[in-house]
Design a protein around this motif. Structure first.
Motif, PDB file in Angstrom:
ATOM      1  N   GLY A  51     -25.079 -65.433   9.947  1.00 46.31           N
ATOM      2  CA  GLY A  51     -24.276 -65.512  11.156  1.00 46.31           C
ATOM      3  C   GLY A  51     -22.809 -65.237  10.910  1.00 46.31           C
ATOM      4  N   GLN A  52     -22.301 -65.638   9.750  1.00 45.04           N
ATOM      5  CA  GLN A  52     -20.891 -65.386   9.428  1.00 45.04           C
ATOM      6  C   GLN A  52     -20.616 -63.885   9.368  1.00 45.04           C
ATOM      7  N   ALA A  53     -21.524 -63.139   8.763  1.00 47.33           N
ATOM      8  CA  ALA A  53     -21.361 -61.687   8.695  1.00 47.33           C
ATOM      9  C   ALA A  53     -21.539 -61.061  10.070  1.00 47.33           C
ATOM     10  N   ARG A  54     -22.472 -61.596  10.858  1.00 46.42           N
ATOM     11  CA  ARG A  54     -22.740 -61.034  12.176  1.00 46.42           C
ATOM     12  C   ARG A  54     -21.535 -61.189  13.098  1.00 46.42           C
ATOM     13  N   ASP A  55     -20.823 -62.310  13.035  1.00 42.73           N
ATOM     14  CA  ASP A  55     -19.648 -62.510  13.884  1.00 42.73           C
ATOM     15  C   ASP A  55     -18.595 -61.437  13.627  1.00 42.73           C
ATOM     16  N   LEU A  56     -18.372 -61.104  12.352  1.00 45.55           N
ATOM     17  CA  LEU A  56     -17.400 -60.059  12.026  1.00 45.55           C
ATOM     18  C   LEU A  56     -17.866 -58.699  12.538  1.00 45.55           C
ATOM     19  N   ASP A  57     -19.173 -58.458  12.460  1.00 39.73           N
ATOM     20  CA  ASP A  57     -19.708 -57.189  12.957  1.00 39.73           C
ATOM     21  C   ASP A  57     -19.467 -57.045  14.456  1.00 39.73           C
ATOM     22  N   VAL A  58     -19.678 -58.134  15.209  1.00 36.77           N
ATOM     23  CA  VAL A  58     -19.497 -58.093  16.662  1.00 36.77           C
ATOM     24  C   VAL A  58     -18.045 -57.783  17.007  1.00 36.77           C
ATOM     25  N   ILE A  59     -17.113 -58.425  16.296  1.00 43.10           N
ATOM     26  CA  ILE A  59     -15.691 -58.179  16.552  1.00 43.10           C
ATOM     27  C   ILE A  59     -15.350 -56.721  16.280  1.00 43.10           C
ATOM     28  N   GLN A  60     -15.822 -56.220  15.146  1.00 47.65           N
ATOM     29  CA  GLN A  60     -15.444 -54.875  14.721  1.00 47.65           C
ATOM     30  C   GLN A  60     -16.095 -53.783  15.560  1.00 47.65           C
ATOM     31  N   THR A  61     -17.350 -53.956  15.924  1.00 50.88           N
ATOM     32  CA  THR A  61     -18.081 -52.863  16.574  1.00 50.88           C
ATOM     33  C   THR A  61     -18.103 -52.953  18.094  1.00 50.88           C
ATOM     34  N   GLU A  62     -17.927 -54.148  18.658  1.00 50.83           N
ATOM     35  CA  GLU A  62     -18.064 -54.296  20.105  1.00 50.83           C
ATOM     36  C   GLU A  62     -16.766 -54.703  20.800  1.00 50.83           C
ATOM     37  N   LEU A  63     -16.072 -55.715  20.262  1.00 56.42           N
ATOM     38  CA  LEU A  63     -14.892 -56.217  20.965  1.00 56.42           C
ATOM     39  C   LEU A  63     -13.623 -55.445  20.640  1.00 56.42           C
ATOM     40  N   LEU A  64     -13.474 -55.014  19.398  1.00 58.24           N
ATOM     41  CA  LEU A  64     -12.255 -54.303  19.029  1.00 58.24           C
ATOM     42  C   LEU A  64     -12.052 -53.027  19.854  1.00 58.24           C
ATOM     43  N   PRO A  65     -13.098 -52.216  20.087  1.00 58.98           N
ATOM     44  CA  PRO A  65     -12.904 -51.048  20.959  1.00 58.98           C
ATOM     45  C   PRO A  65     -12.448 -51.433  22.370  1.00 58.98           C
TER      46      PRO A  65
END
Length: 542
Positions: free
Chosen positions: A329-343
């Motif tokens: 889950g820790q890795a998944r949270d960073l993925d969500v920020i980088q791939t979905e929210l940052l754009p």
């Protein structure tokens, strides 16, 4: 006259990582393992009719002898029904299946069967004793060849020749820990089918690649590399299956169908993330493997809650899976920020100095691969498989598990639904923790509903399904905003645009919270779950 009889083959397969191959082969040679060359041709139609039915048909040269083998689906992930027939030459004889339940299928496909791919393998094999019988160890090294493409084979199979399944798992744990093996559910046939489906080259190309391999001593290290587009298809993330329980499915059979699908999703994605076949998967694929592993674990935990005591889930297995779920889950949270929210933040006007290529979110791909390849994690996956296999073995003799599943499933689903309804009206006043719990409740109910489809009244199910999907989507988007806000208050606070991000996230949270509240209200008005009608014997005959 047909003399075919069912032989249940049960084997546990492992991928052997590069650094462990020499030691494993040395150990087998020390046990005086026999070496044999195996060259096999696998047959199917151009449209893969046999593969779609879960059937593998091959001719294999074992030393100086040809053996025709067909493998049919078994009761679990590790088992296949296997029929073997000696052949005087490398020509199929489909008449051996006359009088069996596949006679019609083989007669229909006979003239359309072609060699789709071949395998060249050198096998080291040795029978060893277990506490209750005998197991065969077989280390295969070679390649699967289709057209101009090839996949390496470096796998250890442990097959139960006789004795209890629990002892086969005990032996497998020993070899897993000693050689840091990776659990692998895909058979050679499944991998060959996938390779052949890429439709690169012809049978002539396959034979040319085989001759080249033979001239080089058959070393898999010298195989042609796969292109990136081939890896995308061969190592596509494994997603949840489309389950449809029979309306009269028993409690035990329904549990096994649901739990096996979850286990397959978890293990197959874990294998890819751990690097089986030496394929160079993309960063995007590795992100999706982590996501699908977490989805599989969450679905499995829901499955255990849905079936309750009937699932007989070992406590230590549940705790170990929860532990790894949190780590992923820790890795998944960073993925969500980088791939979905940052754009979305950049689109809203956040300065470009925090674009994806400069935002300091480290690529944890190697760490994730190391986690899934670790013996501690692989042990948990093996424990999960053992639980399901032993559960299935005892199922026919357990009367309590043979009662109809639908009434219990509906009762549990309606309890969960009532819990959501009772808390939905206060959602906007709830704090973040309670909103997060609501998301978990909705996700659990949706997974439970998906497990129970087929056993539920379809007319009542449709509005509930639509409302659940809307509620889960709205709550998921809201949760992503909270996760991003926590990041920008913590590790991301050093970025010059952190204040912009926090302001935008706070403003957007209000809108998404309203959308979530409306979705929950719609769910509250969507009715209740009800069992599907079961046809009587007279209706079935009609």
């Amino acid at each position: 006259m047909n003399t075919t009889s069912d032989m249940l083959e049960r084997e546990i397969k492992f991928h052997v990582p590069p650094r462990r191959r020499a030691g494993l082969k040395a150990r087998l040679r020390k046990l005086n393992a026999d070496s044999i060359d195996l060259h096999a041709r696998y047959y199917d139609t151009a449209t893969q009719r046999l593969a779609q039915a879960g059937i593998a048909l091959r001719l294999r040269r074992e030393g100086d002898n040809w053996i025709q083998t067909i493998k049919l689906p078994g009761p679990d992930e590790l088992s296949r029904i296997e029929w073997n027939h000696p052949r005087p030459e490398a020509v199929l004889d489909l008449s051996v299946y006359d009088g069996t339940h596949i006679e019609g299928l083989m007669a229909e496909l006979g003239n359309r069967l072609i060699c789709r791919y071949i395998t060249h393998v050198t096998r080291l094999k040795k029978e060893v004793p277990t506490a209750s019988g005998i197991a065969e160890l077989a280390y295969d090294e070679g390649a699967i060849l289709a057209g101009g493409l090839a996949l390496p084979i470096h796998e250890l199979e442990l097959e139960g020749v006789s004795g209890e399944a629990a002892d086969l798992f005990k032996l497998s744990r020993e070899w897993l820990h000693d050689h840091e093996l990776i659990l692998e559910l895909r058979s050679k046939a499944a991998r060959g089918d996938a390779l052949a489906s890429l439709e690169v080259g012809s049978l002539g190309d396959t034979q040319a690649t085989a001759l080249k391999l033979a001239s080089q001593g058959g070393k898999p290290a010298r195989l042609p590399a796969l292109a990136a587009e081939h890896v995308l298809r061969l190592a596509a993330p494994a997603r949840a299956g489309q389950l449809t329980l029979a309306p009269d499915a028993s409690l035990g059979a329904a549990y096994l169908e649901c739990a096996n699908d979850c286990a397959s999703q978890i293990i197959r994605n874990s294998s890819f993330l751990a690097g089986v076949d030496g394929m160079k998967t993309s960063h995007e694929q590795r992100i999706e493997y982590v996501h699908q592993i977490r989805v599989g674990i969450r679905r499995l935990r829901t499955c255990w809650q849905l079936f309750g005591k009937a699932a007989e889930c070992p406590d230590d297995l549940l705790e170990n899976l929860k532990h790894h779920f949190q780590i992923f889950g820790q890795a998944r949270d960073l993925d969500v920020i980088q791939t979905e929210l940052l754009p979305r933040l950049i689109h809203a006007g956040m300065p470009p100095n925090t674009a994806p290529d400069t935002l300091e979110i480290s690529d944890t791909s190697s760490a994730r691969a190391g986690l899934t390849a670790a013996p501690e994690y692989q042990q948990v996956l093996l424990d999960l498989l053992e639980h399901l296999v032993l559960y299935g073995d005892k199922l026919p003799n357990d009367r309590a598990l043979n009662k109809r599943a639908a009434p219990q499933l509906c009762k549990r689903l309606n309890i969960w639904l009532s819990d959501i309804k009772s808390k939905a009206s206060a959602f906007l006043e709830a704090d973040w923790d309670e909103r997060h719990m609501m998301r978990k409740r909705v996700k659990r109910l949706r997974y439970g509903m998906e497990f129970s489809q087929g056993a539920l009244d379809p007319a009542r199910l449709t509005p509930l399904r639509n409302a659940l999907m809307s509620a889960q989507k709205a709550l998921g988007q809201l949760n992503d905003l909270y996760v991003a806000a926590e990041y920008y208050r913590g590790a991301g606070a050093r970025h010059t645009s952190a204040m912009f991000a926090l302001g935008w996230l706070a403003a957007t949270q209000g809108h998404e919270a309203q959308a979530s509240q409306m979705a929950l209200q719609r769910l509250s008005k969507s009715g209740r779950f009800s069992p599907a009608a079961v046809k009587t014997r007279k209706q079935k005959r009609g």
